[in-house]
Design an enzyme around this catalytic site. Structure first.
Site, PDB file in Angstrom:
ATOM      1  N   SER A  26      22.199 -16.857  42.926  1.00 19.57           N
ATOM      2  CA  SER A  26      21.291 -17.954  42.587  1.00 19.57           C
ATOM      3  C   SER A  26      21.068 -18.864  43.796  1.00 19.57           C
ATOM      4  CB  SER A  26      21.924 -18.769  41.456  1.00 19.57           C
ATOM      5  OG  SER A  26      21.313 -20.027  41.350  1.00 19.57           O
TER       6      SER A  26
ATOM      7  N   HIS B 240      15.094 -16.253  31.277  1.00 12.66           N
ATOM      8  CA  HIS B 240      16.197 -17.085  31.749  1.00 12.66           C
ATOM      9  C   HIS B 240      17.375 -17.046  30.764  1.00 12.66           C
ATOM     10  CE1 HIS B 240      16.385 -20.015  35.213  1.00 12.66           C
ATOM     11  NE2 HIS B 240      17.589 -20.173  34.689  1.00 12.66           N
TER      12      HIS B 240
ATOM     13  N   THR C 174      11.981 -17.461  40.687  1.00 10.20           N
ATOM     14  CA  THR C 174      12.090 -17.773  39.256  1.00 10.20           C
ATOM     15  C   THR C 174      10.955 -18.701  38.843  1.00 10.20           C
ATOM     16  OG1 THR C 174      14.459 -17.430  39.251  1.00 10.20           O
ATOM     17  CG2 THR C 174      13.580 -18.825  37.497  1.00 10.20           C
TER      18      THR C 174
ATOM     19  N   LYS D  14      10.539 -13.431  38.955  1.00 14.53           N
ATOM     20  CA  LYS D  14      11.494 -13.381  37.842  1.00 14.53           C
ATOM     21  C   LYS D  14      11.045 -14.348  36.747  1.00 14.53           C
ATOM     22  CE  LYS D  14      16.472 -13.992  36.865  1.00 14.53           C
ATOM     23  NZ  LYS D  14      16.657 -15.222  36.123  1.00 14.53           N
TER      24      LYS D  14
ATOM     25  N   TYR E  64      14.625 -20.663  43.721  1.00 11.62           N
ATOM     26  CA  TYR E  64      13.945 -21.777  43.046  1.00 11.62           C
ATOM     27  C   TYR E  64      12.944 -22.331  44.055  1.00 11.62           C
ATOM     28  CZ  TYR E  64      16.892 -21.870  38.884  1.00 11.62           C
ATOM     29  OH  TYR E  64      17.509 -21.558  37.697  1.00 11.62           O
TER      30      TYR E  64
HETATM   31  C1  LIG Z   1      24.907 -20.279  33.113  1.00  8.46           C
HETATM   32  C2  LIG Z   1      23.635 -19.619  33.565  1.00  8.46           C
HETATM   33  C3  LIG Z   1      23.104 -19.980  34.783  1.00  8.46           C
HETATM   34  C4  LIG Z   1      21.934 -19.370  35.230  1.00  8.46           C
HETATM   35  N1  LIG Z   1      21.441 -19.695  36.452  1.00  8.46           N
HETATM   36  C5  LIG Z   1      20.297 -19.119  36.873  1.00  8.46           C
HETATM   37  C6  LIG Z   1      19.764 -19.450  38.153  1.00  8.46           C
HETATM   38  O1  LIG Z   1      20.329 -20.233  38.894  1.00  8.46           O
HETATM   39  N2  LIG Z   1      18.601 -18.856  38.517  1.00  8.46           N
HETATM   40  C7  LIG Z   1      17.940 -17.964  37.702  1.00  8.46           C
HETATM   41  O2  LIG Z   1      16.885 -17.456  38.068  1.00  8.46           O
HETATM   42  N3  LIG Z   1      18.470 -17.610  36.511  1.00  8.46           N
HETATM   43  C8  LIG Z   1      19.607 -18.162  36.095  1.00  8.46           C
HETATM   44  N4  LIG Z   1      20.123 -17.799  34.882  1.00  8.46           N
HETATM   45  C9  LIG Z   1      19.470 -16.723  34.124  1.00  8.46           C
HETATM   46  C10 LIG Z   1      20.049 -15.363  34.522  1.00  8.46           C
HETATM   47  O3  LIG Z   1      19.690 -15.010  35.814  1.00  8.46           O
HETATM   48  C11 LIG Z   1      19.557 -14.248  33.583  1.00  8.46           C
HETATM   49  O4  LIG Z   1      18.152 -14.283  33.508  1.00  8.46           O
HETATM   50  C12 LIG Z   1      20.164 -14.358  32.175  1.00  8.46           C
HETATM   51  O5  LIG Z   1      21.471 -14.889  32.218  1.00  8.46           O
HETATM   52  C13 LIG Z   1      20.201 -12.988  31.503  1.00  8.46           C
HETATM   53  O6  LIG Z   1      20.574 -13.114  30.174  1.00  8.46           O
HETATM   54  P1  LIG Z   1      22.079 -12.877  29.632  1.00  8.46           P
HETATM   55  O7  LIG Z   1      22.911 -13.992  30.125  1.00  8.46           O
HETATM   56  O8  LIG Z   1      21.875 -12.898  28.149  1.00  8.46           O
HETATM   57  O9  LIG Z   1      22.537 -11.523  30.125  1.00  8.46           O
HETATM   58  C14 LIG Z   1      21.294 -18.396  34.426  1.00  8.46           C
HETATM   59  C15 LIG Z   1      21.854 -18.034  33.204  1.00  8.46           C
HETATM   60  C16 LIG Z   1      23.018 -18.629  32.766  1.00  8.46           C
HETATM   61  C17 LIG Z   1      23.619 -18.188  31.478  1.00  8.46           C
END
Ligand SMILES: Cc1cc2nc3c(=O)[nH]c(=O)nc-3n(C[C@H](O)[C@H](O)[C@H](O)COP(=O)(O)O)c2cc1C
Length: 404
Positions: free
Chosen positions: A146, A298, A195, A274, A169
């Site tokens: 990230s 997300h 994203t 994304k 981001y």
């Molecule tokens: C705690 C947390 C932090 C996340 N941080 C980011 C991030 O910084 N950037 C981003 O593009 N997606 C972020 N995501 C989304 C994940 O990249 C991903 O799309 C998502 O977790 C997939 O779903 P799942 O957790 O059900 O497997 C985050 C998700 C979670 C749960």
């Protein structure tokens, strides 16, 4: 802590074998809920890590991980929408040699399972992203970090022993974005995923509620605002070292498609988008020069009352028409989910929360075990459907219960 866990486990085993308790209907639910794994190797599926991580991670951090938005219907749909498709078994196929390998942009990985970008991993393990990188190394798995990672990207790549992808981001100031992109490229990142699903805020009810319940003093680790709650604090994130973060937003509500061209003009990295879920956006993304698309919402943390990503995958795949790779994440908890996504046209399939459950429970061995479990479940799905490699997985092996 390992000792406490082992003792607790031993006690539960003793109680489980008690004829008295058996007569009373087995271990009371409240006690069974206490079960902790003694080692990562013991875990039978990823949910055992979820149970354990929930006990180990402080409430506010657990809220950050588990939260969706509003009433969390999108979050639930991400997993439950997989049930629409059943697997169709095929017989008398020689499945003695299986190959789960997947190649993306010229690099081969052990399987099509990728670890999604999750911000601030020091909330779950003192070493943050580093044990994840070591697990990605031993398992030869694609890892995406990230923008708001909690360790320097150069150290993560060193631990991985190979390049990682980075999620971007966009920020609301292009010179800051430029600095992020330059640093990622200099570190050897071959692909970035922009994203686009969080343009202007969200309502993470579960996260806020659990933060309210957390009695610890946040200011010992976080920059806190006037209410005592942690602030976004981009300045504390290693990627923003040397960047003026005053007034800097993580994303911009005024972002439009021309950002992709601007980005492509300043980098030689592959640029993925994304957070695409609509066919129209998928078509436009390819026109604008995207090198790949990640179907994502997300992890149910952006728009409420949206579809599970697996429900959106077919229309995105149609819109892209094979011109660039389509990846997907959201709600993937089983190898059979991975199989279904591949059968519907995904090239790689991301897991987010599950590997963090492994990280919080056991560090590197926990992440490794999560990857092993999901990969093994995928292998078994492939065996059952007679697909000996990823290329042999096709929509013909799915039964669509909505159009049966
Ligand atoms: C705690 C947390 C932090 C996340 N941080 C980011 C991030 O910084 N950037 C981003 O593009 N997606 C972020 N995501 C989304 C994940 O990249 C991903 O799309 C998502 O977790 C997939 O779903 P799942 O957790 O059900 O497997 C985050 C998700 C979670 C749960």
């Amino acid at each position: 802590m390992q000792d406490i866990m082992a003792n607790r486990r031993a006690l539960l085993r003793f109680l489980a074998s008690s004829p008295l308790l058996a007569a009373a209907g087995g271990i009371p639910l409240a006690l069974a809920d206490e079960a902790l794994l003694a080692s990562a190797a013991e875990a039978l599926d990823v949910f055992e890590f979820e149970t354990m991580a929930r006990k180990l991670v402080p409430p506010a951090h657990w809220g950050y991980l588990a939260s969706g938005v509003d009433g969390e219907t999108t979050l639930r749909a991400n997993s439950s929408d997989y049930a629409r498709w059943h697997l169709k078994p095929r017989r008398f196929v020689d499945v003695s040699k299986m190959d789960l390998g997947m190649t993306l942009f010229g690099t081969r990985y052990k399987s099509p399972v990728l670890m999604c970008p999750i911000g601030s991993q020091r909330a779950f393990h003192p070493e943050g992203e580093l044990p994840v990188a070591r697990a990605a190394r031993t398992r030869d798995q694609l890892m995406m970090v990230s923008t708001v990672m909690s360790m320097p990207i150069e150290s993560i790549i060193e631990m991985r022993g190979a390049p990682v992808w980075m999620q971007l981001y966009t920020t609301n100031r292009f010179e800051a974005t430029l600095a992020l992109v330059k640093r990622a490229q200099a570190a050897g990142v071959p692909a970035i995923a922009v994203t686009v699903d969080l343009p202007a805020g969200r309502n993470t009810v579960t996260a806020s509620r659990l933060r309210r319940d957390d009695t610890r003093t946040c200011s010992s680790c976080h920059v806190v605002g006037p209410t005592g709650n942690p602030t976004g604090g981009l300045a504390t994130k290693p990627m923003f070292a040397g960047i003026d973060t005053k007034g800097l937003g993580q994303t911009s509500p005024s972002l439009t498609w021309d950002f992709i061209k601007r980005l492509k003009d300043i980098t030689t990295m592959k640029v993925l988008i994304k957070g695409i879920e609509a066919r129209e956006d998928a078509e436009r993304a390819v026109q604008e020069g995207a090198d790949g698309i990640v179907v994502s919402n997300h992890g149910g943390r952006a728009l409420e009352s949206g579809a599970g990503t697996i429900a959106s995958l077919p229309e995105v795949v149609k819109g892209v028409a094979g011109r660039v790779p389509v990846l997907i994440d959201g709600g993937v908890r089983r190898g059979t989910d991975v199989y279904k996504a591949l059968a519907l046209g995904a090239r790689a399939v991301g897991i987010g929360r599950p590997y963090i459950w492994g990280l919080a429970s056991f560090g590197q061995p926990g992440v490794e075990r999560v990857l092993d479990i999901v990969n093994n479940e995928l292998r078994l799905a492939m065996v059952g459907c007679g697909a000996r490699n990823i290329a042999e997985i096709s929509p013909a092996s799915l039964i669509d219960t909505q159009h049966a």
